[in-house]
Enzyme design. Structure first.
Site, mmCIF file in Angstrom:
data_model
loop_
_atom_site.group_PDB
_atom_site.id
_atom_site.type_symbol
_atom_site.label_atom_id
_atom_site.label_comp_id
_atom_site.label_asym_id
_atom_site.label_seq_id
_atom_site.Cartn_x
_atom_site.Cartn_y
_atom_site.Cartn_z
ATOM 1 N N ASP A 67 0.871 -1.167 0.000
ATOM 2 C CA ASP A 67 0.000 0.000 0.000
ATOM 3 C C ASP A 67 0.916 1.228 0.000
ATOM 4 O OD1 ASP A 67 -2.386 1.624 0.492
ATOM 5 O OD2 ASP A 67 -1.561 1.853 2.512
ATOM 6 N N ASP A 86 -0.139 5.180 0.909
ATOM 7 C CA ASP A 86 -0.365 6.157 1.977
ATOM 8 C C ASP A 86 -0.431 5.479 3.337
ATOM 9 O OD1 ASP A 86 -0.794 8.702 0.436
ATOM 10 O OD2 ASP A 86 -2.350 7.479 -0.482
#
Length: 211
Positions: A17, A19
Site C-alpha cells: 500500500d 499512503d
C-alpha cells in the site's frame, strides 16, 4: 538491529500500500478532505477517520449526498491532493528497504489515482515501481482483493505467495481476501494496533526473505 517477522517463509514478491505504509500523507490528505467536508456540510471530525485506505470515489459515494456529480467531486479532491504535498514524507527506512528489492519483486497497490500516487511518491523521494495498481485499474477498491490479485498477476506470481504491507483496516482486509500474508506498518498510527498479523513500526532493520 535486524528483525524478520516471517522467519519461516520466503515470499515471491512484496506488495505495498502507499499512503500510511510507504509514505505519510495524512496531513495533506486531511487538509483536502476537511475542506471538501465543510463544503458539503459534513461533520469534519466524524468524517476524516473514514477516508483512509479507500478510493476517493468510494468515499464520496458513501456520503449519499443528494444531487452531487460524483465524477466532478472526485476530480476536485484529486486535483487538490495533487497540488498539496506539504508534509508528505517517507516512512522511516522505506527508501533503503525498497532499494534493496529487485524491481521485478515488488509493486504498489494504492487506492489513490495514478496521477496522485506518482506525485506523492516523488514528493517522498520514493521510486515509482514497474508495477503500480491504482484506483483506475480495478472496479472494486479495497477491502476487495482485486488490486492485490492484479498486482501479483502483473508480477507473474500468485497472490498467496506474496507479502502485503498495509496500515489501514480496508487494506488489511484486501490482503487477507487475496490470500496473501500481511505485515502491518504502524508508523502513522496514533493508537496501539490490535492485529492477528505481525506488526512493525517502520522498515528500519526489517528483513523479508524472498525466493
Amino acid at each position: 538491529m535486524t528483525h524478520t517477522p516471517f522467519p519461516d517463509r520466503r515470499f515471491a514478491a512484496c506488495l505495498f500500500d502507499m499512503d500510511g505504509t510507504l509514505l505519510t500523507s495524512i496531513l495533506a490528505a486531511e487538509r483536502v478532505w476537511a475542506a471538501w467536508a465543510r463544503r458539503h456540510g459534513l461533520d469534519v471530525d466524524t468524517f476524516l477517520p473514514t477516508i483512509h485506505g479507500v478510493r476517493c470515489e468510494d468515499t464520496v459515494r458513501r456520503q449519499n449526498l443528494p444531487g452531487i456529480d460524483v465524477a466532478a467531486e472526485v476530480a476536485w479532491v484529486t486535483e487538490a491532493e495533487i497540488t498539496d504535498t506539504e508534509g508528505v514524507a517517507p516512512i522511516p527506512g522505506a527508501p533503503a528497504f525498497l532499494a534493496s528489492l529487485h524491481p521485478d519483486r515488488w509493486a504498489v497497490v494504492t487506492s489513490a489515482s495514478r496521477a496522485l500516487a506518482t506525485v506523492r511518491l516523488a514528493a517522498a523521494g520514493l521510486p515509482v515501481p514497474a508495477v503500480m495498481v491504482t484506483a483506475e485499474d480495478v472496479e472494486r477498491g479495497k477491502p476487495a482483493p482485486d488490486g492485490y490479485q492484479l498486482a501479483a498477476r502483473r508480477l507473474g506470481v500468485a497472490a498467496e505467495d506474496c507479502l502485503v504491507f498495509e496500515d489501514a483496516p480496508a487494506g488489511i482486509a484486501a490482503g487477507e481476501a487475496a490470500g496473501a500474508a500481511v505485515l502491518v506498518i504502524t508508523a502513522t498510527h496514533s493508537h496501539p494496533v490490535a492485529s492477528s498479523h505481525p506488526v512493525v513500526a517502520d522498515y528500519q532493520g526489517l528483513q523479508i526473505p524472498l525466493r
